[in-house]
Design a protein around this motif. Structure first.
Motif, PDB file in Angstrom:
ATOM      1  N   MET A   1      24.831 -22.163 -51.064  1.00  0.00           N
ATOM      2  CA  MET A   1      26.008 -22.481 -51.877  1.00  0.00           C
ATOM      3  C   MET A   1      25.850 -23.831 -52.557  1.00  0.00           C
TER       4      MET A   1
ATOM      5  N   ASP B   1      20.732 -22.077 -44.118  1.00  0.00           N
ATOM      6  CA  ASP B   1      22.001 -21.387 -43.880  1.00  0.00           C
ATOM      7  C   ASP B   1      22.805 -21.258 -45.168  1.00  0.00           C
TER       8      ASP B   1
ATOM      9  N   TYR C   1      25.151 -22.918 -46.284  1.00  0.00           N
ATOM     10  CA  TYR C   1      25.458 -24.170 -46.976  1.00  0.00           C
ATOM     11  C   TYR C   1      24.371 -24.537 -47.983  1.00  0.00           C
ATOM     12  N   ASP C   2      23.102 -24.292 -47.614  1.00  0.00           N
ATOM     13  CA  ASP C   2      22.026 -24.593 -48.545  1.00  0.00           C
ATOM     14  C   ASP C   2      22.144 -23.758 -49.812  1.00  0.00           C
TER      15      ASP C   2
END
Lengths: 401, 401, 401, 401
Positions: free
Chosen positions: B288, B283, B285-286
């Motif tokens: 960024m 997603d 988060y990975d």
């Protein structure tokens, strides 16, 4: 001819950002970091729209500040250009010290309040900008004679509160929490060196206090939001506990250094440049990324919390006006024990209190400017009796699955 | 008595989620993942409110679908309970195959379209739910005789489009992009097995097409948005190039495996369970989190892009109706060469085209149901001449700093 | 410290009215009369919320004017305080010459256009206010060198149009007609002495033109609205015809004198004070009150129209892109003849055309200010081809009852 | 396939009117009359948008009723089609007995309450519609066993109140008065035969009560609104006094007959058809038209009030929490005497009280359905202490001009 940048804000429409110091501060990596910190932590687990950030909130509060300044000047308040600029800087940066997930992890990752961290950020920026923030810092710390400037930044009716109530109700979709920020701002005035509200604003204030109360119980202290946020706190605590016990807990570097330390404000200040470097790099992404990786960690508690947070399998949480009976707590504890390893118990039983008082007469009362010129505290003007502080007890635990 | 869960959506007010299959699908980790994928990628770098997710969009489209079903049934269309449920499942899951940053990285991390991935997700879920999604899959693939059901999921006036235009204009604050989704839905009808619009909806359609056009140029293809998204693509490409060259590029595990591979759809399907496991864990988060860590990478290009993306020091991007003159491109290239290492050139010069056609007569025209009962394609009904496909050339590069 | 009155406007929120000439004009009975003249005549028979008045519209246009002035000044346009005041007076009074039911009865009660009557009102007020309106009148008549001031009052993008489209879509609830007035105003600029729109406003203009078109066909020329308004026109014509034939037609005095006369502009000016006295006393209440009393009149046509208007038993009205076939008209006529007295025919058959062109290139084009500094007419900038003038034929008659 | 008419309501978007009895009642001249009766009388003298009518309000309340019925049925409440229709008729017609300017002239023109007149209208319509309204009338009169149906029409949380608070805040632009009607309706349930609110609606109710209170003081009892409405009352009283004294007072026929009579409910019922004929023809237009003609009446008091009302030269009105001191009243009286003829005094001194209690525990409390299944009165559930009845004294008089 003032140069300015125009931003679209779904809440206020167009927002103007004047070029100059304010613009440069917004461009600074310290401030850009706020793009990566959600305003209301895990509230989006209940209200899926509530993904807005501290960045957006700070710009909104800045926007309202410019309106308040205009209103007060139109009513004859003496606010110089320099003061207007300083109070704008102060509101822009008032929350810059927030860490990941804002209030939720405030005392978990680091023992320094976000206000103190905001001050440290401002002082550092003041050095970088050759003293251009000095007046803003004085106002922020309430060390400036015109008290109303500080009250616009931090007080019962400050622009912080005006924006966050408005913005949070907007993005959650809890429209009942909407306050009449524009009307309240139009009713502001200055008497002596204090911020006051004109008498005709009495019902707007009443409504404001109720809306705020509603937001507390319906959003900020919603039982599922509290459950999720307490689970996040426990996850971080477990990670720190494991680190202290010598277990390896992988995490992005900026987060890892806070898992390995337990800083106080003076610790932080002693090695300010180093710690601020780490802190200014830390955001929601580090925390979520760590939690995602912990879904495969050897430790049961850390793994279980991580998996539950990511997949939103949240604990059940109950609120009660009275403390939970001993027998009830024992029964819940027994059930947890029956299903989970012993080490999980202290983490898996969420107990605590949340309280809210929409308004107190103890300190910092709203001051009303009566038509006859007198200034009276709100509590003497209203016929709406205010509730005393309301405290609720909560008990959370894994649902029977 | 239908049990249902009520959600607050700032866009539509209250949204009802019926318990049962739909509710169970929403609770599934595959679907919860969409909470971590922004609907419009890096658009929030220009419109700070645009942080909404694929999760929220999918729920919104589901909400509109229930309205459309009610309208069509009231007009006599034959839609069984089973069909209603299936078309609802189809719209709920239509975007479940999107990866991090949605369209932006669609062909960068993996060579499989999001539609094909959505289908793979659905098939896998169908196995887990013992065939309960079979009809939904037929509708999704346009293999069901009542064509209008597919058209509600994917067509000129599908509920996907209704929701994303509405939602994106709401969260960006570009209120000029607002479409009359409620009026359009009220004007829908079925003729034969096709979705049609009643004649009196003609001006609503006209307005819809213009609003959509406006959203393209003002939001989706905003020059700063394109700059940011192209920089994100180049960052990932550089990471993959480095990996291929044997350089170590740290990243969360779910991302890392895609940096090390170059999967086609058939590769993916051959080892579906394994790859879906990785993909379903991947997603925003990975991505960024990786980029944040790359701010300290040894490779100049990767480091520079990462630092610029995080601190929003974006390239300047120009649009032009015509190809940029050779001489102009050479001059820009020369300037880049003068400041940056040779290896940076192919990454630092962003060149390409973006195009938009709000409407074409080539395929899949909107069908209008005239008062006399005839069905005519939109292009024969309107006196509003449609623009042909509009293509713009862009050129992006680091600003002189 | 500027004194001002704050008004709540559901459309714009708070609207400030500065004390001074503008305030005094608003208090004047001539202007207060506009409270009794509906902005969009009988549109509320279709859209029940559309009861707003010329009074409200004029205040709204004044509000937008103050925004436009601020925007233009911020971009360096030279607008003195005196000019700002004058252009504000001009927009405030631009519609003061409207009679009852605005456009509907414009050429029925009196043969003088509302613009000419507005001018007569302004001249009279100028005498009363000792010449304070002289500059406003010059701007209103386009006799002032800074042409852009007149264009703000009357032009393709004037504040009149910005307000009425916004306000009419608001009160009808036809939200698809909403225009981005705030964005358009922010994009205004001055080049030479002309009002221009910055290039980046191109999609806002496109959207504005479509929204305006939509409002025409969906609201202003809605078939039931046209039917009601044409019936109102016929009612007044019948009353005048009866008066001319010597039949007594009771009516409030202010209305009666216009039923008994057929004034041209020069007639009006010759005995200005007398006629203005009557006209300034005339409003929707006189017309409706007369019609109510005519429900018991001896004359069939007058009675029938009156009863139908009051009880909303409206004629059926059809629109067609082509002239209605002779045979069809004959058939309708035959049906009317079969049921109603011969004298009713010419009144009971409503025939005519309505046309709308959202935009023409013939005169007064919108001027775009390109990024390279050139000023181009809109038609050369857009790739959205504009529809030519659209004309529709209508035929109305009593429904078979 | 239910046939229905769709209306645009700026407040709720689209409103559906089912064909059948409800549609026929709306088309009836009795109901169409409500188009000519403003919902909030002269409130538009302060809030210029507040021109909405009883017609619009009744349709809005009907719309909310259909939502409430759906919510209650989904929660298992037993409501037959016949009951649903009857309660809809009851809410549609609940205000049909209102005369011109609604509450303002309620006891001035005729000594019959609007509720009693509504009942008379319903009974008459019941005869015309062959008994189709019988059940609606029983519900309206609270003579039907399922009490909750009556409570939806008339009670603490009835659809009347939900609509008027929503609508009045919308059209005045006093957005702080907005209530969460949709959330409250979603929280409604039935326990026993009573309407209750689910416990989780507690803050919505709190907010509703405060918003209602705010609307009272900020809108309904705004000092300028009270001044205007009291002047309207005095104008009618003077007209009646003159008539009684034998002075000729011209007025439209429908109004004239009420100026010449002083009917009680039993008088009215004795000659129902005749009086209902007059009353059903009476509306705001008759009153305003009469007042306009009285601007030239011989009687000073009637003329002065009429001229002031039309041109909005309103009396000044003061509110006070305590009775005005004798001395102050004498002084004001002295000033009036000095300027105006003796007969004017009793009319020109406006004295009285207005009171508001947002909520009382005396009767008809809101019932809360607690999670444990118990039903408790609101006052035992809330920690928000309710204000007792608030009474304010007012004193109004012509401003020194």
């Amino acid at each position: 001819m003032k140069k300015q940048k125009i931003l679209n804000d779904p809440v206020y429409g167009f927002v103007n950002i004047p070029y100059g110091l304010l613009f440069d501060l917004i461009e600074h990596p310290y401030f850009q970091r706020l793009r990566r910190i959600k305003q209301v932590s895990l509230t989006h687990y209940v209200y899926p729209g509530a993904l807005h950030t501290r960045f957006h909130h700070a710009l909104g509060a800045l926007h309202l500040m410019s309106q308040a300044i205009e209103v007060l000047r139109n009513k004859g308040a003496d606010i110089s250009e320099e003061e207007a600029n300083a109070v704008s800087v102060a509101i822009l940066l008032h929350d810059i010290g927030h860490g990941p997930f804002s209030h939720t992890l405030e005392n978990t990752l680091i023992n320094v309040s976000h206000e103190e961290l905001s001050l440290i950020f401002m002082e550092t920026l003041n050095e970088q900008f050759d003293g251009a923030l000095s007046l803003a810092i004085r106002i922020f710390q309430d060390q400036y004679p015109k008290k109303f400037l500080h009250q616009l930044v931090s007080g019962q009716l400050d622009m912080d509160r005006m924006d966050y109530l408005t913005r949070d109700s907007f993005f959650t979709g809890v429209y009942e929490g909407v306050i009449g920020y524009d009307r309240i701002i139009k009713m502001l005035s200055v008497a002596g060196d204090e911020l006051v509200v004109e008498e005709k604003g009495i019902y707007s204030i009443e409504k404001f206090l109720v809306a705020r109360r509603l937001m507390y119980w319906q959003v900020y202290l919603h039982k599922t939001v509290v459950a999720a946020e307490q689970m996040l706190v426990r996850t971080m605590q477990r990670a720190k506990d494991l680190v202290r016990a010598g277990v390896e807990v992988p995490a992005p570097e900026n987060l890892s250094c806070f898992l390995h330390s337990n800083l106080s404000g003076s610790d932080f200040r002693q090695r300010r440049d180093e710690w601020l470097g780490y802190f200014a790099g830390l955001d929601d992404y580090d925390v979520m990324s760590a939690i995602k990786s912990w879904m495969r960690h050897d430790d049961f508690v850390l793994r279980e919390f991580s998996e539950r947070l990511i997949n939103r399998r949240l604990f059940k949480l109950e609120f009660s006006n009275d403390p939970f009976p001993e027998s009830y707590v024992s029964e819940i504890t027994r059930q947890i024990k029956a299903k989970y390893p012993a080490e999980a118990i202290p983490y898996f039983l969420l107990m605590g209190t949340e309280s809210n008082s929409a308004y107190t007469t103890f300190k910092d009362e709203i001051k009303m400017l009566m038509k006859n010129g007198r200034v009276l505290p709100w509590s003497q003007v209203t016929d709406q009796v205010q509730p005393a502080l309301v405290t609720k007890y909560y008990l959370g635990y894994p649902k029977g699955e």
